[in-house]
Design a protein around this motif. Sequence first.
Motif, PDB file in Angstrom:
ATOM      1  N   LEU A  51     -13.376  -9.410   6.295  1.00  0.00           N
ATOM      2  CA  LEU A  51     -12.421  -8.457   5.747  1.00  0.00           C
ATOM      3  C   LEU A  51     -11.247  -8.400   6.725  1.00  0.00           C
ATOM      4  O   LEU A  51     -11.421  -8.049   7.890  1.00  0.00           O
ATOM      5  N   THR A  52     -10.076  -8.792   6.268  1.00  0.00           N
ATOM      6  CA  THR A  52      -8.933  -8.822   7.197  1.00  0.00           C
ATOM      7  C   THR A  52      -7.922  -7.744   6.839  1.00  0.00           C
ATOM      8  O   THR A  52      -7.774  -7.372   5.681  1.00  0.00           O
ATOM      9  N   SER A  53      -7.238  -7.315   7.883  1.00  0.00           N
ATOM     10  CA  SER A  53      -6.258  -6.252   7.718  1.00  0.00           C
ATOM     11  C   SER A  53      -4.893  -6.877   7.514  1.00  0.00           C
ATOM     12  O   SER A  53      -4.738  -8.081   7.582  1.00  0.00           O
ATOM     13  N   ARG A  54      -3.899  -6.026   7.300  1.00  0.00           N
ATOM     14  CA  ARG A  54      -2.550  -6.552   7.137  1.00  0.00           C
ATOM     15  C   ARG A  54      -2.077  -7.158   8.456  1.00  0.00           C
ATOM     16  O   ARG A  54      -2.470  -6.749   9.523  1.00  0.00           O
ATOM     17  N   PHE A  83      -2.819   3.544  -4.069  1.00  0.00           N
ATOM     18  CA  PHE A  83      -3.664   2.692  -3.229  1.00  0.00           C
ATOM     19  C   PHE A  83      -3.155   2.792  -1.793  1.00  0.00           C
ATOM     20  O   PHE A  83      -2.140   2.197  -1.448  1.00  0.00           O
ATOM     21  N   THR A  84      -3.873   3.552  -1.002  1.00  0.00           N
ATOM     22  CA  THR A  84      -3.363   3.903   0.322  1.00  0.00           C
ATOM     23  C   THR A  84      -3.737   2.906   1.415  1.00  0.00           C
ATOM     24  O   THR A  84      -3.241   3.009   2.532  1.00  0.00           O
ATOM     25  N   ALA A  85      -4.610   1.977   1.106  1.00  0.00           N
ATOM     26  CA  ALA A  85      -4.957   0.934   2.085  1.00  0.00           C
ATOM     27  C   ALA A  85      -5.399  -0.306   1.321  1.00  0.00           C
ATOM     28  O   ALA A  85      -5.785  -0.213   0.148  1.00  0.00           O
ATOM     29  N   ALA A  86      -5.318  -1.451   1.980  1.00  0.00           N
ATOM     30  CA  ALA A  86      -5.755  -2.700   1.332  1.00  0.00           C
ATOM     31  C   ALA A  86      -6.269  -3.661   2.391  1.00  0.00           C
ATOM     32  O   ALA A  86      -5.780  -3.662   3.527  1.00  0.00           O
ATOM     33  N   TYR A  87      -7.235  -4.439   2.012  1.00  0.00           N
ATOM     34  CA  TYR A  87      -7.780  -5.476   2.887  1.00  0.00           C
ATOM     35  C   TYR A  87      -7.928  -6.754   2.069  1.00  0.00           C
ATOM     36  O   TYR A  87      -8.017  -6.705   0.844  1.00  0.00           O
ATOM     37  N   GLN A  88      -7.938  -7.860   2.778  1.00  0.00           N
ATOM     38  CA  GLN A  88      -8.079  -9.151   2.117  1.00  0.00           C
ATOM     39  C   GLN A  88      -9.432  -9.752   2.484  1.00  0.00           C
ATOM     40  O   GLN A  88      -9.840  -9.696   3.649  1.00  0.00           O
ATOM     41  N   THR A 127       1.673  -5.408   2.349  1.00  0.00           N
ATOM     42  CA  THR A 127       0.383  -5.792   2.933  1.00  0.00           C
ATOM     43  C   THR A 127       0.513  -7.075   3.749  1.00  0.00           C
ATOM     44  O   THR A 127      -0.238  -7.294   4.688  1.00  0.00           O
ATOM     45  N   HIS A 169      -8.295  -3.030  -2.922  1.00  0.00           N
ATOM     46  CA  HIS A 169      -7.359  -1.902  -2.923  1.00  0.00           C
ATOM     47  C   HIS A 169      -8.176  -0.622  -2.750  1.00  0.00           C
ATOM     48  O   HIS A 169      -9.132  -0.390  -3.499  1.00  0.00           O
ATOM     49  N   MET A 203      -8.092  -9.193  -2.891  1.00  0.00           N
ATOM     50  CA  MET A 203      -7.712  -7.979  -2.174  1.00  0.00           C
ATOM     51  C   MET A 203      -8.596  -6.808  -2.590  1.00  0.00           C
ATOM     52  O   MET A 203      -8.893  -6.651  -3.780  1.00  0.00           O
ATOM     53  N   PHE A 228     -11.234  -1.117  -5.314  1.00  0.00           N
ATOM     54  CA  PHE A 228     -11.041  -1.980  -6.474  1.00  0.00           C
ATOM     55  C   PHE A 228     -10.662  -3.370  -5.991  1.00  0.00           C
ATOM     56  O   PHE A 228      -9.709  -3.536  -5.227  1.00  0.00           O
ATOM     57  N   PRO A 284      -9.671 -13.254  11.679  1.00  0.00           N
ATOM     58  CA  PRO A 284      -9.034 -11.972  11.414  1.00  0.00           C
ATOM     59  C   PRO A 284      -8.683 -11.197  12.666  1.00  0.00           C
ATOM     60  O   PRO A 284      -9.321 -11.355  13.702  1.00  0.00           O
ATOM     61  N   THR A 315       0.859  -1.182   0.000  1.00  0.00           N
ATOM     62  CA  THR A 315       0.000   0.000   0.000  1.00  0.00           C
ATOM     63  C   THR A 315       0.898   1.235   0.000  1.00  0.00           C
ATOM     64  O   THR A 315       2.055   1.172   0.422  1.00  0.00           O
ATOM     65  N   ALA A 316       0.343   2.333  -0.481  1.00  0.00           N
ATOM     66  CA  ALA A 316       1.138   3.556  -0.617  1.00  0.00           C
ATOM     67  C   ALA A 316       1.145   4.341   0.700  1.00  0.00           C
ATOM     68  O   ALA A 316       0.101   4.819   1.133  1.00  0.00           O
ATOM     69  N   PHE A 345      -0.270  -9.926   2.737  1.00  0.00           N
ATOM     70  CA  PHE A 345      -1.335 -10.865   2.393  1.00  0.00           C
ATOM     71  C   PHE A 345      -0.748 -12.099   1.696  1.00  0.00           C
ATOM     72  O   PHE A 345       0.296 -12.032   1.051  1.00  0.00           O
ATOM     73  N   THR A 383      -8.372   3.624  -2.395  1.00  0.00           N
ATOM     74  CA  THR A 383      -7.644   4.842  -2.761  1.00  0.00           C
ATOM     75  C   THR A 383      -8.488   6.082  -2.505  1.00  0.00           C
ATOM     76  O   THR A 383      -9.711   6.059  -2.650  1.00  0.00           O
ATOM     77  N   LEU A 407     -10.013  -4.801  13.335  1.00  0.00           N
ATOM     78  CA  LEU A 407      -9.595  -3.564  12.687  1.00  0.00           C
ATOM     79  C   LEU A 407      -9.816  -2.404  13.635  1.00  0.00           C
ATOM     80  O   LEU A 407     -10.809  -2.365  14.339  1.00  0.00           O
TER      81      LEU A 407
END
Lengths: 200, 234
Positions: free
Chosen positions: B18-21, B150-155, A169, B220, B218, B205, A182, A113-114, A171, B222, A185
Amino acid sequence: MGRTLCFELDGQQHQAGIEKVDRKKVYGWVDKKAVDADGSSCYFGALSSDGVHIFGPGCFEMGHLDDEGHWIERSELNMVDEGGAPLEKVPSSFKAPIGLETVVSPEEYLMYTAKALYELAAPAELLARVKQIDGLFQFPYNYSDSWSPDTAFLVENEDRLFLVVGEPTGFDFIGPDQIEVPLPLSDEEEEEEEIDFGMF
Amino acid sequence: MKEIHITDSRKRNSRVTLTSRRHKVRTFSVDSELRPVINARFVKGTLATDLTVLTKNCSNEELARKMIENDPEIDVELFGKRIEETSRIYLNERNEPAHNVTQREEVFSADGTLQEEREKRILESNINTECALNWGRLIPKKKFYNKFAFTAAYQLAHGDGLTYDFLFNMASELAEKDSFMMLSAGEEGNEPLVLSRNGTQYRAFLEGRIKDDKYLLMVHLTNLEMKPLKKEDA
């Protein structure tokens, strides 16, 4: 443009100024303002647990203590990884040329991630080389001297070059028997909100 | 645990996890002999010793004289004391605890102009409502990954065999088409996602990959386009 990075590619050095792409500068922002019953502005302070002392902004300072409670100067600090192995301090990326040697696929890039985005004022030759390769340049990046450099990528979009500072990430693929438990959050709190995101 | 209510391309919907990093590089501070060091918060002063309070009823010259005589800028009982728990409170302009506080918002444009003042807006989370997130349009991954940061992501993860099939098929379809699927919320299916109450609004996305019988789905997120800062350069 602010500071300048030097990229080394095929024996040639390319200077590129960088400027942070801040959401505020692109979309604007929203400030939260608190007012009391009289309509006068309020600000955040802190109350001691015994309720006796009130603290305002700037009333606290962070410091470091060893396990016996002795003061440790910041300059005396070292870092270790999770296994306890000492880490070397890596100089800032602004202090030496960055070798562009590793090329990764967009899929690898999307596993990050950015954390930060910078626009680069890159020379045409560097932009042309970035467009030419099948993938993205990946390299270790340190804004300032640090113990754990980030991973950054050069990303081209519409003839502009950007530096994306990535955070992995972590993942991985999940199989049918891996029922996920999980981690919770954390609730997000935001200070700014977008006011326009009209690209769709 | 966080859940997302999502629809697949066949318009079947399900609630999945929905899981986080989970793997963050962690470093720890140590002293010169590699013994653990803790970070602590210390008191520098209180509001009573703050310059704005000290100069409220006296001039700088008078304050200078008082500082030489009896150090009013230092609370000898508190200065340097380690402090752990405090409560966050609102203070008014007189540096007193404020009551009946309400929040307002000031909206600024990118050039810093104040556009609007309004009551605080509450954004409710919209990823797990009665209205499932729609299977939106597909966007080729290779043409699109460089358009946004893409400033955050979840799985996405399954909780049983049925949701495994549901998610595996989704990942498989996206992988085959080498595309992102745009995820939007709301009845019209055009709203950005809000993961938590009052959280950030994101465009989202969905990306899918498969490896044998395993899948990786994932989301993504933004809220920042990769576009030049200066309009005249655009």
